[in-house]
Design a protein around this motif. Structure first.
Motif, PDB file in Angstrom:
ATOM      1  N   ARG A 116      -1.123  -1.268  -4.250  1.00 42.86           N
ATOM      2  CA  ARG A 116      -1.915   0.338  -4.188  1.00 42.86           C
ATOM      3  C   ARG A 116      -0.914   1.344  -4.376  1.00 42.86           C
TER       4      ARG A 116
ATOM      5  N   ASP B  51       0.946  -1.386   0.041  1.00 43.21           N
ATOM      6  CA  ASP B  51      -0.015  -0.175   0.069  1.00 43.21           C
ATOM      7  C   ASP B  51       1.053   1.180   0.032  1.00 43.21           C
TER       8      ASP B  51
ATOM      9  N   ASN C 128      -4.082  -1.732   5.612  1.00 46.07           N
ATOM     10  CA  ASN C 128      -5.008  -2.282   4.488  1.00 46.07           C
ATOM     11  C   ASN C 128      -3.979  -3.315   3.857  1.00 46.07           C
ATOM     12  N   ALA C 129      -2.627  -3.156   3.712  1.00 41.70           N
ATOM     13  CA  ALA C 129      -1.886  -4.348   2.915  1.00 41.70           C
ATOM     14  C   ALA C 129      -2.016  -5.564   3.776  1.00 41.70           C
TER      15      ALA C 129
END
Lengths: 178, 304
Positions: B113, B76, B84-85
């Protein structure tokens, strides 16, 4: 706690088949190995009740019906076309669905049985560093017809299956008959 | 044919979370995306246990590809340890049994991302980019039906015009991330919000790239060895971010894309954005036997 079922045989076969098809189409001319010989695993991986499909053998037609897909009577109505024998240098494919410039994804996928020997071809385009030469036992008239039909981004994508080996030729590939 | 032959035994979950029919649909679209590089292919975009806009598009592509032999890296903004990652990576691993890694060199699938790793990706690797807005024409044409017609006609005049207007107004092209790029000389795509620094890495790359937008329900692909040319005017060469002379304050590496950390009282310090490259550089300086792969940028110059 999340418990996940181990992959069943269909999932394992589909995953490996798709990996072979994906890399075959990403690197046109490369020979990839399918987990099973023939069309069955490819149909299992790609075709279901959201598709329409055409086949020139009764076994394959039964396979398509069993998958829930719509069995097309004409090649032009199918988005997956399974051919074991090309007639008249593939003239039966003249009506194959090539999609439109608006919806290139409507272009059909042709899965054809073709020995990986015979006519020499030079391929170039996306996926190929400079150019690559392969041998495919398909009539040269077929490639002339493909040139007429594949007005990029319209066109159809080909998987040439020889036993458990597959070569992918997407519509973006330029094919020269040597 | 009987009902029994069309159904299968009940199971609480499917391997890889997505059911077989969702995977087949994605596989069909992924093949078409490879066949027409840079062209956006619509797909159904199923529900996954994550809100749309947090990487569901990339996640669905990864879940379709993944098997128990896969090694998955998720980043990310360049970092492997963002929440998130880390959550996406743990989820993929739990539902598929795939191994997790932070190392670009040992990954088979890299989901990302907004960055492409600095180490050159290999022939056998797949890069999956999470895309918020797959439509490069949205800024100039909000009607998606008309935008589709413009793609069909290869009518990209309005995009060129926005770039020209930026030059007239500001003296240079201001487009930072999501720089529009012509793929295979036919379709203009947005490469997702990767910085300008990363766009050249897609041109004639060795690896296969999927770009998938779950909220917008479209995916496109860049196969290996495909031309990806940022839209530029012949007298205004493409410029990447001016990071060639910056040094990472933690690892000491130089000439890579950096995160800027503004300081109290003015000024900034910098940290390398590809965090695992920084970690490997620190470990190597400490004497560990760490292999740092060849990088796309050498001494701040793109040279792959």
């Amino acid at each position: 706690m999340l418990t996940v079922a181990p992959p069943d045989a269909v999932e394992l076969r589909s995953n490996a088949t798709f990996e072979a098809l994906m890399w075959a189409l990403s690197r046109p001319g490369d020979i990839r190995t399918l987990p099973d010989a023939g069309f069955d695993a490819i149909a299992e991986t790609l075709v279901d009740l959201e598709c329409s499909a055409y086949a020139d053998t009764s076994e394959m037609r039964e396979r398509i019906v069993a998958s829930g897909a719509m069995l097309a009577d004409r090649i032009g109505d199918a988005d997956h076309v399974f051919i074991t024998a090309l007639e008249d240098a593939g003239q039966q494919l003249a009506e194959i669905n090539c999609g439109t410039a608006l919806y290139p994804d409507d272009g059909a996928t042709l899965i054809v049985a073709a020995a990986h020997r015979g006519q020499r071809l030079r391929l170039s385009g996306p996926g190929i560093k400079d150019a690559t030469e392969i041998a495919l036992d398909l009539p040269s008239g077929f490639w002339a017809m493909r040139d007429l039909l594949c007005l990029y981004p319209e066109g159809f994508d080909i998987f040439c299956v020889d036993g458990d080996k597959v070569i992918g030729i997407p519509r973006s590939t330029k094919v020269e008959v040597l | 044919m009987s009902l029994a032959s069309l159904t299968k035994d009940w199971a609480a979950t499917s391997y890889g979370f997505l059911d077989a029919s969702a995977k087949r649909e994605l596989r069909r679209k992924m093949l078409k995306a490879i066949a027409v590089p840079g062209c956006q292919m619509p797909y159904a975009s199923r529900e996954v246990p994550m809100a749309r806009g947090w990487g569901t598009g990339g996640l669905q592509v990864t879940l379709t590809l993944v098997n128990s032999a896969s090694v998955v890296k998720v980043i990310d903004q360049g970092a492997d340890d963002g929440v998130n990652a880390a959550s996406i990576r743990r989820f993929i691993s739990r539902v598929s049994g795939a191994a997790e890694t932070w190392d670009t060199l040992s990954a088979t699938i890299v989901q990302s991302r907004h960055r492409i790793p600095e180490e050159i990706m290999r022939e056998d690797q797949v890069l999956v980019l999470q895309v918020p807005n797959p439509e490069p024409l949205r800024g100039v044409e909000p009607n998606i039906s008309i935008a589709r017609q413009m793609h069909a006609d290869a009518d990209y005049g309005k995009l060129w015009l926005t770039l020209y207007e930026q030059i007239v107004r500001k003296g240079r092209i201001m487009q930072g991330a999501s720089y529009p790029a012509m793929v295979n000389g036919r379709h203009v795509m947005t490469p997702s919000p990767i910085p300008r620094w990363d766009v050249p890495k897609l041109n004639m790359a060795r690896h296969l790239t999927f770009l998938s937008a779950g909220r917008e329900k479209r995916l496109h692909a860049v196969p290996p060895y495909t031309r990806v040319e940022p839209l530029v005017f012949s007298d205004r060469p493409y410029q990447v971010e001016d990071h060639a002379d910056l040094t990472c304050r933690r690892s000491g590496v130089r000439g890579f894309f950096m995160n800027e950390l503004p300081q109290d009282g003015g000024g900034s310090v910098f940290e390398v954005s590809d965090s695992n490259l920084g970690i490997k550089a620190i470990d190597k300086a400490d004497g560990s036997a760490i292999e740092i792969g060849e990088t796309w940028y050498r001494n701040g110059e793109y040279s792959a």
